[in-house]
Design a protein around this motif. Sequence first.
Motif, PDB file in Angstrom:
ATOM      1  N   ILE A 130      50.113  10.182  -2.431  1.00  0.00           N
ATOM      2  CA  ILE A 130      49.691   8.916  -3.018  1.00  0.00           C
ATOM      3  C   ILE A 130      49.011   9.196  -4.351  1.00  0.00           C
ATOM      4  CG2 ILE A 130      48.328   6.820  -2.701  1.00  0.00           C
ATOM      5  CD1 ILE A 130      50.545   7.132  -0.679  1.00  0.00           C
ATOM      6  N   GLU A 131      49.545   8.606  -5.412  1.00  0.00           N
ATOM      7  CA  GLU A 131      48.984   8.791  -6.748  1.00  0.00           C
ATOM      8  C   GLU A 131      48.553   7.437  -7.315  1.00  0.00           C
ATOM      9  OE1 GLU A 131      48.288  11.496  -8.194  1.00  0.00           O
ATOM     10  OE2 GLU A 131      49.492  13.031  -7.185  1.00  0.00           O
ATOM     11  N   PRO A 132      47.272   7.249  -7.570  1.00  0.00           N
ATOM     12  CA  PRO A 132      46.814   5.958  -8.111  1.00  0.00           C
ATOM     13  C   PRO A 132      47.272   5.748  -9.548  1.00  0.00           C
ATOM     14  CG  PRO A 132      45.036   7.569  -8.133  1.00  0.00           C
ATOM     15  CD  PRO A 132      46.184   8.218  -7.405  1.00  0.00           C
ATOM     16  N   VAL A 133      47.563   4.497  -9.891  1.00  0.00           N
ATOM     17  CA  VAL A 133      47.941   4.158 -11.263  1.00  0.00           C
ATOM     18  C   VAL A 133      46.900   3.255 -11.923  1.00  0.00           C
ATOM     19  CG1 VAL A 133      50.394   4.383 -10.786  1.00  0.00           C
ATOM     20  CG2 VAL A 133      49.297   2.152 -10.527  1.00  0.00           C
ATOM     21  N   GLN A 134      45.994   2.702 -11.124  1.00  0.00           N
ATOM     22  CA  GLN A 134      44.971   1.814 -11.653  1.00  0.00           C
ATOM     23  C   GLN A 134      43.655   2.062 -10.943  1.00  0.00           C
ATOM     24  OE1 GLN A 134      46.003  -2.361 -11.936  1.00  0.00           O
ATOM     25  NE2 GLN A 134      43.896  -3.042 -11.666  1.00  0.00           N
ATOM     26  N   ILE A 135      42.558   1.862 -11.660  1.00  0.00           N
ATOM     27  CA  ILE A 135      41.245   1.924 -11.043  1.00  0.00           C
ATOM     28  C   ILE A 135      40.456   0.690 -11.449  1.00  0.00           C
ATOM     29  CG2 ILE A 135      40.234   3.309 -12.919  1.00  0.00           C
ATOM     30  CD1 ILE A 135      38.505   4.668 -10.705  1.00  0.00           C
ATOM     31  N   THR A 136      39.813   0.087 -10.463  1.00  0.00           N
ATOM     32  CA  THR A 136      38.915  -1.028 -10.715  1.00  0.00           C
ATOM     33  C   THR A 136      37.489  -0.523 -10.591  1.00  0.00           C
ATOM     34  OG1 THR A 136      40.465  -2.700  -9.911  1.00  0.00           O
ATOM     35  CG2 THR A 136      38.132  -3.295  -9.913  1.00  0.00           C
ATOM     36  N   GLU A 185      30.456   9.436 -14.903  1.00  0.00           N
ATOM     37  CA  GLU A 185      30.943  10.429 -13.944  1.00  0.00           C
ATOM     38  C   GLU A 185      32.282   9.994 -13.363  1.00  0.00           C
ATOM     39  OE1 GLU A 185      31.752  13.427 -11.297  1.00  0.00           O
ATOM     40  OE2 GLU A 185      30.511  13.405 -13.104  1.00  0.00           O
ATOM     41  N   ILE A 186      32.422   8.714 -13.104  1.00  0.00           N
ATOM     42  CA  ILE A 186      33.723   8.190 -12.657  1.00  0.00           C
ATOM     43  C   ILE A 186      34.788   8.493 -13.703  1.00  0.00           C
ATOM     44  CG2 ILE A 186      35.039   6.074 -12.214  1.00  0.00           C
ATOM     45  CD1 ILE A 186      32.432   4.943 -10.959  1.00  0.00           C
ATOM     46  N   MET A 187      34.467   8.227 -14.957  1.00  0.00           N
ATOM     47  CA  MET A 187      35.448   8.433 -16.018  1.00  0.00           C
ATOM     48  C   MET A 187      35.758   9.917 -16.234  1.00  0.00           C
ATOM     49  SD  MET A 187      36.701   5.663 -16.844  1.00  0.00           S
ATOM     50  CE  MET A 187      37.750   6.558 -18.000  1.00  0.00           C
ATOM     51  N   ARG A 188      34.803  10.779 -15.997  1.00  0.00           N
ATOM     52  CA  ARG A 188      35.086  12.225 -16.101  1.00  0.00           C
ATOM     53  C   ARG A 188      36.208  12.599 -15.132  1.00  0.00           C
ATOM     54  NH1 ARG A 188      34.521  16.668 -13.475  1.00  0.00           N
ATOM     55  NH2 ARG A 188      33.445  15.662 -11.739  1.00  0.00           N
ATOM     56  N   GLN A 189      36.160  12.032 -13.936  1.00  0.00           N
ATOM     57  CA  GLN A 189      37.194  12.318 -12.937  1.00  0.00           C
ATOM     58  C   GLN A 189      38.501  11.576 -13.249  1.00  0.00           C
ATOM     59  OE1 GLN A 189      35.669  12.323  -8.733  1.00  0.00           O
ATOM     60  NE2 GLN A 189      33.753  11.715  -9.734  1.00  0.00           N
ATOM     61  N   VAL A 190      38.371  10.328 -13.719  1.00  0.00           N
ATOM     62  CA  VAL A 190      39.561   9.543 -14.016  1.00  0.00           C
ATOM     63  C   VAL A 190      40.417  10.234 -15.070  1.00  0.00           C
ATOM     64  CG1 VAL A 190      40.380   7.382 -15.054  1.00  0.00           C
ATOM     65  CG2 VAL A 190      38.595   7.334 -13.302  1.00  0.00           C
ATOM     66  N   LYS A 191      39.779  10.826 -16.052  1.00  0.00           N
ATOM     67  CA  LYS A 191      40.534  11.508 -17.114  1.00  0.00           C
ATOM     68  C   LYS A 191      41.356  12.672 -16.582  1.00  0.00           C
ATOM     69  CE  LYS A 191      36.872  11.922 -19.816  1.00  0.00           C
ATOM     70  NZ  LYS A 191      36.026  12.291 -20.986  1.00  0.00           N
ATOM     71  N   GLU A 192      40.998  13.181 -15.405  1.00  0.00           N
ATOM     72  CA  GLU A 192      41.750  14.274 -14.788  1.00  0.00           C
ATOM     73  C   GLU A 192      42.900  13.763 -13.920  1.00  0.00           C
ATOM     74  OE1 GLU A 192      38.874  16.537 -12.669  1.00  0.00           O
ATOM     75  OE2 GLU A 192      37.835  17.246 -14.482  1.00  0.00           O
ATOM     76  N   ILE A 193      42.910  12.444 -13.650  1.00  0.00           N
ATOM     77  CA  ILE A 193      43.984  11.845 -12.852  1.00  0.00           C
ATOM     78  C   ILE A 193      44.965  11.211 -13.830  1.00  0.00           C
ATOM     79  CG2 ILE A 193      44.563  10.262 -10.973  1.00  0.00           C
ATOM     80  CD1 ILE A 193      41.634  10.411 -10.085  1.00  0.00           C
ATOM     81  N   LYS A 194      45.962  11.930 -14.214  1.00  0.00           N
ATOM     82  CA  LYS A 194      46.836  11.544 -15.322  1.00  0.00           C
ATOM     83  C   LYS A 194      47.679  10.309 -15.033  1.00  0.00           C
ATOM     84  CE  LYS A 194      45.297  15.026 -17.624  1.00  0.00           C
ATOM     85  NZ  LYS A 194      44.283  14.789 -18.690  1.00  0.00           N
ATOM     86  N   THR A 195      47.819   9.937 -13.757  1.00  0.00           N
ATOM     87  CA  THR A 195      48.639   8.772 -13.418  1.00  0.00           C
ATOM     88  C   THR A 195      47.915   7.457 -13.704  1.00  0.00           C
ATOM     89  OG1 THR A 195      47.858   9.002 -11.137  1.00  0.00           O
ATOM     90  CG2 THR A 195      50.023   9.942 -11.676  1.00  0.00           C
ATOM     91  N   ILE A 196      46.594   7.492 -13.842  1.00  0.00           N
ATOM     92  CA  ILE A 196      45.829   6.269 -14.088  1.00  0.00           C
ATOM     93  C   ILE A 196      45.860   5.914 -15.564  1.00  0.00           C
ATOM     94  CG2 ILE A 196      43.526   5.223 -14.086  1.00  0.00           C
ATOM     95  CD1 ILE A 196      42.884   6.710 -11.555  1.00  0.00           C
ATOM     96  N   ARG A 197      46.396   4.728 -15.855  1.00  0.00           N
ATOM     97  CA  ARG A 197      46.416   4.245 -17.237  1.00  0.00           C
ATOM     98  C   ARG A 197      45.802   2.859 -17.378  1.00  0.00           C
ATOM     99  NH1 ARG A 197      45.584   7.805 -19.882  1.00  0.00           N
ATOM    100  NH2 ARG A 197      45.854   6.402 -21.659  1.00  0.00           N
ATOM    101  N   ILE A 198      45.536   2.196 -16.248  1.00  0.00           N
ATOM    102  CA  ILE A 198      44.957   0.852 -16.268  1.00  0.00           C
ATOM    103  C   ILE A 198      43.560   0.908 -15.666  1.00  0.00           C
ATOM    104  CG2 ILE A 198      45.205  -1.547 -15.516  1.00  0.00           C
ATOM    105  CD1 ILE A 198      48.210  -0.950 -15.123  1.00  0.00           C
TER     106      ILE A 198
END
Length: 290
Positions: A3-9, A43-56
């Motif tokens: 499962i790869e996330p594409v969006q984070i709220t 800190e959330i964004m530090r991790q989000v930047k490592e999850i390349k599938t998230i663009r939204i």
Amino acid sequence: MKIEPVQITIDICGKCNAECLFCLRNLGKDVPQGIMKKEVFYEIMRQVKEIKTIRIISLSAYGEAMLHPDFDEFVSYLNKLKYNILVITNMSLADSHYDSLLKLSHIIYSIEGYDKETYEKYRKNIDFNKVLQNIKDFDILVKQQRAKEQKTPTRLINCTCDKNTKINLFIEKWKNYTDSIVFNPIVRPISWNEQNKIFENVQVDGLEEILFECNKEATREICTQPFKTIVIHPDGTLALCCNDANCKMDFGNYKDIKSYFNNENFSKIRKELLANKPVICKNCTVNIKS
């Protein structure tokens, strides 16, 4: 299944300046009310930047994001990183944040009425005339940007309607200030039942008599939210989805986002959905087709 996330709220603000008839926060149902600390956001964004599938990245779930004192800073930061940014808002505070709103990719206006009476029936504590003026003023800015062929957000009005909604009057009022309008029926709020470990529908005084009645059996589609979207409450805890305002199931917290997105509770719910036999989510209306 991977499962790869594409969006984070990232629900940066649990507070809201409106009291809406159909919102859980007005029913004493333990909806998060705080604001997200800056260090938690980054800190959330530090991790989000490592999850390349998230663009939204959405900055809204159950609160009004523009109530956060660092809203403009967060939007500017995400814009520089070239993320697609979404905000859901009642637009009552927009006049202090037009520059930031122009940096968004998508903006959803939450509006129920076409005049003061029909609007304030649902959006209590919000001045219809102020919202209308803010939307008009922002529309001028958007059209100025588009005339220069500069990027602007896509604007959508989401209208939750009831049996008394005058759809033609609504469209006529707002059509010149948005790119699209979507109508969805008002439904009973979803709240977590800790004893039964499921989400349940909550009856609301003043709402029951104006709800639409189903005249045929509804069908379900597989809800995709637990498969593609990460939702984080203002206190940093992970939620199941955008409808999960007060669930007590443990989905983890912001300190290890990617691992928790595939934890035991998420996996259990995904299996139920894939089998088209939802238990925990059986009362939710998000995946109802007709």
